[in-house]
Design a protein around this motif. Structure first.
Motif, PDB file in Angstrom:
ATOM      1  N   MET A 213       0.830  -1.210   0.000  1.00 50.05           N
ATOM      2  CA  MET A 213       0.000   0.000   0.000  1.00 50.05           C
ATOM      3  C   MET A 213       0.862   1.257   0.000  1.00 50.05           C
ATOM      4  O   MET A 213       0.482   2.274  -0.598  1.00 50.05           O
ATOM      5  N   ASP A 214       2.031   1.218   0.650  1.00 49.03           N
ATOM      6  CA  ASP A 214       2.960   2.347   0.575  1.00 49.03           C
ATOM      7  C   ASP A 214       3.387   2.578  -0.869  1.00 49.03           C
ATOM      8  O   ASP A 214       3.435   3.724  -1.342  1.00 49.03           O
ATOM      9  N   GLN A 215       3.728   1.512  -1.570  1.00 47.99           N
ATOM     10  CA  GLN A 215       4.123   1.651  -2.966  1.00 47.99           C
ATOM     11  C   GLN A 215       3.006   2.290  -3.791  1.00 47.99           C
ATOM     12  O   GLN A 215       3.257   3.163  -4.638  1.00 47.99           O
ATOM     13  N   GLN A 216       1.782   1.872  -3.546  1.00 47.46           N
ATOM     14  CA  GLN A 216       0.653   2.448  -4.270  1.00 47.46           C
ATOM     15  C   GLN A 216       0.480   3.928  -3.941  1.00 47.46           C
ATOM     16  O   GLN A 216       0.195   4.749  -4.831  1.00 47.46           O
ATOM     17  N   LEU A 256      -6.255  -2.432  -6.568  1.00 43.49           N
ATOM     18  CA  LEU A 256      -5.979  -1.080  -6.086  1.00 43.49           C
ATOM     19  C   LEU A 256      -4.889  -0.384  -6.887  1.00 43.49           C
ATOM     20  O   LEU A 256      -4.668   0.816  -6.701  1.00 43.49           O
ATOM     21  N   SER A 257      -4.200  -1.121  -7.766  1.00 45.86           N
ATOM     22  CA  SER A 257      -3.137  -0.519  -8.575  1.00 45.86           C
ATOM     23  C   SER A 257      -3.633   0.023  -9.900  1.00 45.86           C
ATOM     24  O   SER A 257      -2.869   0.661 -10.632  1.00 45.86           O
ATOM     25  N   ARG A 258      -4.875  -0.212 -10.201  1.00 44.10           N
ATOM     26  CA  ARG A 258      -5.390   0.204 -11.507  1.00 44.10           C
ATOM     27  C   ARG A 258      -5.243   1.708 -11.696  1.00 44.10           C
ATOM     28  O   ARG A 258      -5.634   2.501 -10.845  1.00 44.10           O
ATOM     29  N   GLY A 259      -4.616   2.094 -12.804  1.00 38.39           N
ATOM     30  CA  GLY A 259      -4.442   3.500 -13.131  1.00 38.39           C
ATOM     31  C   GLY A 259      -3.228   4.158 -12.524  1.00 38.39           C
ATOM     32  O   GLY A 259      -3.001   5.351 -12.738  1.00 38.39           O
ATOM     33  N   LEU A 260      -2.404   3.405 -11.766  1.00 35.63           N
ATOM     34  CA  LEU A 260      -1.267   4.028 -11.084  1.00 35.63           C
ATOM     35  C   LEU A 260       0.015   4.020 -11.906  1.00 35.63           C
ATOM     36  O   LEU A 260       0.930   4.784 -11.618  1.00 35.63           O
ATOM     37  N   PHE A 261       0.125   3.155 -12.907  1.00 34.60           N
ATOM     38  CA  PHE A 261       1.320   3.133 -13.756  1.00 34.60           C
ATOM     39  C   PHE A 261       0.937   2.608 -15.130  1.00 34.60           C
ATOM     40  O   PHE A 261      -0.108   1.973 -15.307  1.00 34.60           O
ATOM     41  N   ASP A 262       1.818   2.861 -16.090  1.00 30.17           N
ATOM     42  CA  ASP A 262       1.522   2.570 -17.490  1.00 30.17           C
ATOM     43  C   ASP A 262       2.322   1.415 -18.064  1.00 30.17           C
ATOM     44  O   ASP A 262       1.938   0.840 -19.086  1.00 30.17           O
TER      45      ASP A 262
END
Length: 558
Positions: A213-216, A256-262
């Motif tokens: 969660m910290d990474q997110q 929860l990672s959706r949309g956070l990186f490409d």
């Protein structure tokens, strides 16, 4: 399939005779804390390099300039200190500040054992709980014309989920040479980052995975703020090695990672083998036993939050007996990772982003070399005992495939670790991910990287060991591991090639570019893998045969 935690723990247990724990010193403040300058804003004209002052959500930051025009901001808080009542809670936004905050010194690393390398021998701890900081490296500004937004590469460090820090990696070479903005970050480790216990359940399926969660949260910070540093918030690649790559693998399976990186780059870190992730029910059982070992009832959150961080490092987690083994890691079955990644990817349900992933040809040498000590080979009985314990009725087949005749027992064990834990699971992961998006696979094959590691009778030559590609990726020395100043000319050229492939992939999801050996997307029918070796960078076939993946496919429990 041989399980990662079992292999490392069992080998080390046999070598250490079942010893447990290590003495821990009081937590030092290993690195200076960032300063807050409570002064009125100064006109930009008064700054010798105006672009070092940026404004992010929370306040204004002042960075510093390095040689070659690189601009760096260090010790930037991306979340509130996870202390007191915030220990074992999802990360919260940092408190805003007034005036100009000096981002010119590294923030504390997260609490961890002082020693990070196998066989190092040092004891003690470093870091502090107030550790959720990141560092930004921006390339030089153009001498003429307008600056354009640069691709962003966010680094997740390795360290078995119990050691390491973003500040261990200097990214100025990568930023300057490739024209990318690089972010390195800390995330909570060990019990502070991955403890699941009944007392910590929040009623919504959350317990454990605080490090994930910290990474997110750091990736959210990048999306919101990286434009202030010249980075493109719509072009973010997350890359990492070992536990960092396993984290990215888990992030690919996390809703929860959706949309956070490409895009994603995974170096030596599949998360799909058994033992890499732990079911929540098992993690809660371990967490309950750990709470009792700390002197707390499993349901007493206040007691757990009152335990000093140094004691969390000093008290062994039940089931682990050796310093250096992964005691607590990724949990599956909570809100952050509802399903095991292998199940998610097999169903084609992971995040659909381009992926570049691979391993090193001799991953296992780093883990096996210190087990038997510098003066002796790994005893054959220990090797047989480990394989018998792990593979049971299949042990004869595995042992027959890894004979020690003509070499050392340590090399045979290292080859087994390489194939079963890294090479074959990564190849399987590539096949799963390639069904839903573009995937590029590689093997780092430098036979003699400039490692600062002493050979042993068990492993007289490390070869392309675990982590040996890191100095090529960053182009700067990693203390205790390797130094690019010792590169031969072909190795230096290979390092530049590797960085160019990585940066090209970060720009557009394709590593290819002018002057580079062509790199085709993964194709299960051809089995081509990009081989990265000094003077011999080219695609090759036979990767799965070289690493006996047919054997591990037959022995695997999927």
């Amino acid at each position: 399939m041989v399980r990662f935690l079992q292999v490392v723990t069992t080998l080390a247990l046999l070598a250490a005779g079942g010893s447990s724990g290590q003495d821990a010193a009081p937590l030092p403040s290993a690195l200076p804390r960032p300063l807050t300058l409570n002064v009125a804003p100064t006109p930009a004209a008064a700054f010798p390099v105006p672009d070092l002052r940026v404004r992010v959500h929370g306040g204004a930051l002042l960075g510093r300039a390095l040689d070659g025009g690189i601009r760096v901001w260090q010790g930037v808080p991306y979340a509130a200190p996870p202390t007191g009542e915030r220990r074992w809670q999802p990360p919260q936004p940092p408190a805003p500040w007034t005036g100009l905050r000096a981002a010119t010194a590294l923030g504390d690393v997260c609490p961890q054992p002082l020693s990070q390398m196998p066989g190092d021998g040092r004891s003690g701890v470093r870091g502090a709980e107030d550790c959720l900081f990141l560092n930004v490296y921006a390339p030089p500004l153009p001498t003429a014309g307008r600056a354009t937004r640069t691709p962003v590469m966010v680094w997740l460090h390795g360290g078995s989920f119990r050691s390491g820090a973003g500040s261990d990696y200097a990214a100025e070479v990568l930023a300057r040479e490739q024209g990318v903005t690089v972010v390195t970050l800390n995330y909570r480790l060990g019990a502070l980052g991955f403890l699941a216990a009944p007392a910590l359940a929040d009623g919504t399926g959350g317990s454990g995975n605080y490090g994930l969660m910290d990474q997110q949260e750091a990736l959210r910070w990048v999306r919101r703020n990286i434009a202030a540093f010249g980075g493109d918030p719509r072009n973010v690649t997350v890359f990492g090695e070992s536990a960092g790559a396993m984290s990215i693998c888990a992030q690919l399976a996390s809703p929860l990672s959706r949309g956070l990186f490409d895009r994603a780059i995974l170096q030596s870190g599949p998360c799909t083998p058994q033992g890499i992730t732990t079911p929540l029910s098992s993690a809660l059982t371990t967490g309950s036993a750990y709470a009792r070992a700390l002197g707390c009832a499993p349901q007493d959150a206040a007691c757990l939050r009152a335990v000093p961080a140094a004691r969390l490092l000093d008290v062994p987690v039940p089931g682990s007996r050796v310093p250096g083994a992964v005691e607590l890691g990724i949990v599956s079955g909570d809100r952050a990772l509802p399903r095991p990644p292998a199940e998610v990817f097999a169903a084609g349900a992971g995040l659909r982003v381009p992926v570049l992933l691979g391993t090193n040809r001799d991953e296992g040498t780093l883990f096996v070399a210190p087990v038997a000590g510098a003066g002796q080979d790994l005893p054959l009985w220990q090797f047989w005992a480990v394989v018998a314990l792990l593979e049971r009725w299949d042990a004869p087949r595995a042992l027959a495939s890894y004979p020690a005749a003509g070499g050392t027992v340590g090399n045979a064990a290292a080859a087994l670790v390489t194939d079963s834990i890294f090479a074959c699971p990564t190849s399987d992961l590539a096949a799963d991910l390639a069904r839903t998006g573009p995937v590029y696979t590689y093997e780092f094959r430098d036979p003699a990287p400039p490692l600062e590691l002493s050979p042993t009778a068990s492993v007289p030559r490390y070869g392309a060991s675990h982590a040996s590609e890191l100095v090529s990726v960053f182009g700067t020395r990693l203390a205790g591991l390797a130094d690019p100043a010792q590169f031969t000319a072909p190795q230096a050229e290979l390092a530049r090639t590797l960085r160019t492939y990585w940066a090209n992939f970060a720009r557009r999801g394709d590593p290819n570019g002018p002057g580079l050996a062509p790199w085709a997307p993964y194709d299960a029918d051809t089995g081509r893998v990009m081989g990265l070796a000094p003077g011999a960078t080219a695609e090759f076939t036979g990767f799965r045969q070289d690493h006996r993946c047919g054997l591990w496919d037959r022995l695997a429990v999927r």
